[in-house]
Design an enzyme around this catalytic site. Structure first.
Site, PDB file in Angstrom:
ATOM      1  CD  GLU A 101      -2.853  -1.044   2.435  1.00 10.49           C
ATOM      2  OE1 GLU A 101      -2.627  -0.208   3.346  1.00 10.49           O
ATOM      3  OE2 GLU A 101      -3.667  -1.966   2.540  1.00 10.49           O
ATOM      4  CB  VAL A 102       3.032   2.780   2.392  1.00  9.79           C
ATOM      5  CG1 VAL A 102       3.892   4.045   2.488  1.00  9.79           C
ATOM      6  CG2 VAL A 102       1.736   2.958   3.165  1.00  9.79           C
ATOM      7  CG  HIS A 106       6.358  -0.781   4.795  1.00 16.74           C
ATOM      8  ND1 HIS A 106       6.197  -0.186   3.571  1.00 16.74           N
ATOM      9  CD2 HIS A 106       5.252  -1.552   4.983  1.00 16.74           C
ATOM     10  CE1 HIS A 106       5.050  -0.569   3.043  1.00 16.74           C
ATOM     11  NE2 HIS A 106       4.461  -1.417   3.875  1.00 16.74           N
ATOM     12  CG  HIS A 108       4.151  -5.100   7.998  1.00 12.72           C
ATOM     13  ND1 HIS A 108       3.031  -4.374   8.311  1.00 12.72           N
ATOM     14  CD2 HIS A 108       4.323  -4.940   6.657  1.00 12.72           C
ATOM     15  CE1 HIS A 108       2.537  -3.807   7.209  1.00 12.72           C
ATOM     16  NE2 HIS A 108       3.309  -4.139   6.199  1.00 12.72           N
TER      17      HIS A 108
HETATM   18  P1  5GP Z   1       1.593  -2.462   3.290  1.00 12.94           P
HETATM   19  O1  5GP Z   1       0.236  -2.957   2.892  1.00 12.94           O
HETATM   20  O2  5GP Z   1       2.081  -1.372   2.354  1.00 12.94           O
HETATM   21  O3  5GP Z   1       2.592  -3.534   3.526  1.00 12.94           O
HETATM   22  O4  5GP Z   1       1.408  -1.793   4.723  1.00 12.94           O
HETATM   23  C1  5GP Z   1       1.254  -0.437   4.964  1.00 12.94           C
HETATM   24  C2  5GP Z   1       1.032  -0.265   6.440  1.00 12.94           C
HETATM   25  O5  5GP Z   1       1.179   1.101   6.764  1.00 12.94           O
HETATM   26  C3  5GP Z   1      -0.357  -0.695   6.916  1.00 12.94           C
HETATM   27  O6  5GP Z   1      -0.224  -1.715   7.907  1.00 12.94           O
HETATM   28  C4  5GP Z   1      -0.958   0.597   7.488  1.00 12.94           C
HETATM   29  O7  5GP Z   1      -1.745   0.384   8.628  1.00 12.94           O
HETATM   30  C5  5GP Z   1       0.279   1.428   7.788  1.00 12.94           C
HETATM   31  N1  5GP Z   1       0.066   2.867   7.716  1.00 12.94           N
HETATM   32  C6  5GP Z   1      -0.569   3.552   6.710  1.00 12.94           C
HETATM   33  N2  5GP Z   1      -0.569   4.870   6.974  1.00 12.94           N
HETATM   34  C7  5GP Z   1       0.077   5.033   8.165  1.00 12.94           C
HETATM   35  C8  5GP Z   1       0.406   6.186   8.949  1.00 12.94           C
HETATM   36  O8  5GP Z   1       0.081   7.325   8.625  1.00 12.94           O
HETATM   37  N3  5GP Z   1       1.091   5.954  10.110  1.00 12.94           N
HETATM   38  C9  5GP Z   1       1.449   4.703  10.512  1.00 12.94           C
HETATM   39  N4  5GP Z   1       2.119   4.604  11.655  1.00 12.94           N
HETATM   40  N5  5GP Z   1       1.165   3.595   9.790  1.00 12.94           N
HETATM   41  C10 5GP Z   1       0.491   3.760   8.631  1.00 12.94           C
END
Ligand code: 5GP
Length: 124
Positions: A101-102, A106, A108
């Site tokens: 998503e971002v 990152h 987790h």
């Molecule tokens: P992905 O799906 O990209 O692996 O995970 C993105 C993560 O970023 C998600 O678990 C989401 O909850 C977290 N996230 C999105 N926006 C923010 C934010 O503004 N602050 C923090 N601390 N986490 C975020």
């Protein structure tokens, strides 16, 4: 090939201090903070300070110093969170099929409870 890095992504804003985060650990090249929408009792994100879209980009372009710092920061963060004895899961979504998503690398860190199997089989 990875998409171009977008400096307006949410984690770039966190790194620039434009958006707050609950910091857990920081080093010269890495930052760890609590996920805003935790999926387990411990759910922390570890990001490199450098502009890398995801794991593919980072593993291809980051310096040895950044990579060493990042790997150590992930382990140190898990120990700081106290999940090293009970166990934890590292997960990094990279690209479309992984539902990233971002678009800033990152990892987790999930922990604090038994986490079950890592993925459902297609047949489940
Ligand atoms: P992905 O799906 O990209 O692996 O995970 C993105 C993560 O970023 C998600 O678990 C989401 O909850 C977290 N996230 C999105 N926006 C923010 C934010 O503004 N602050 C923090 N601390 N986490 C975020």
């Amino acid at each position: 090939m990875a998409e171009a890095y977008n400096p307006q992504n949410i984690f770039a804003k966190i790194l620039r201090g434009e958006i707050p985060c609950k910091k857990v650990h920081e080093t010269a090249h890495s930052l760890a903070f609590h996920d805003i929408n935790p999926l387990s009792p411990v759910h922390v994100l570890v990001i490199p300070r450098g502009a890398y879209v995801g794991f593919d980009d980072f593993s291809a372009k980051a310096s040895a110093e950044e990579i060493a710092d990042y790997v150590k920061a992930i382990g140190d963060t898990a120990r700081k969170l106290g999940v090293d004895a009970s166990g934890y899961r590292l997960l990094s979504n990279c690209g479309a099929d992984a539902n990233q998503e971002v678009p800033h690398l990152h990892v987790h860190i999930f922990g604090g409870r038994p986490l079950g199997r890592m993925l459902k089989k297609d047949t489940d």
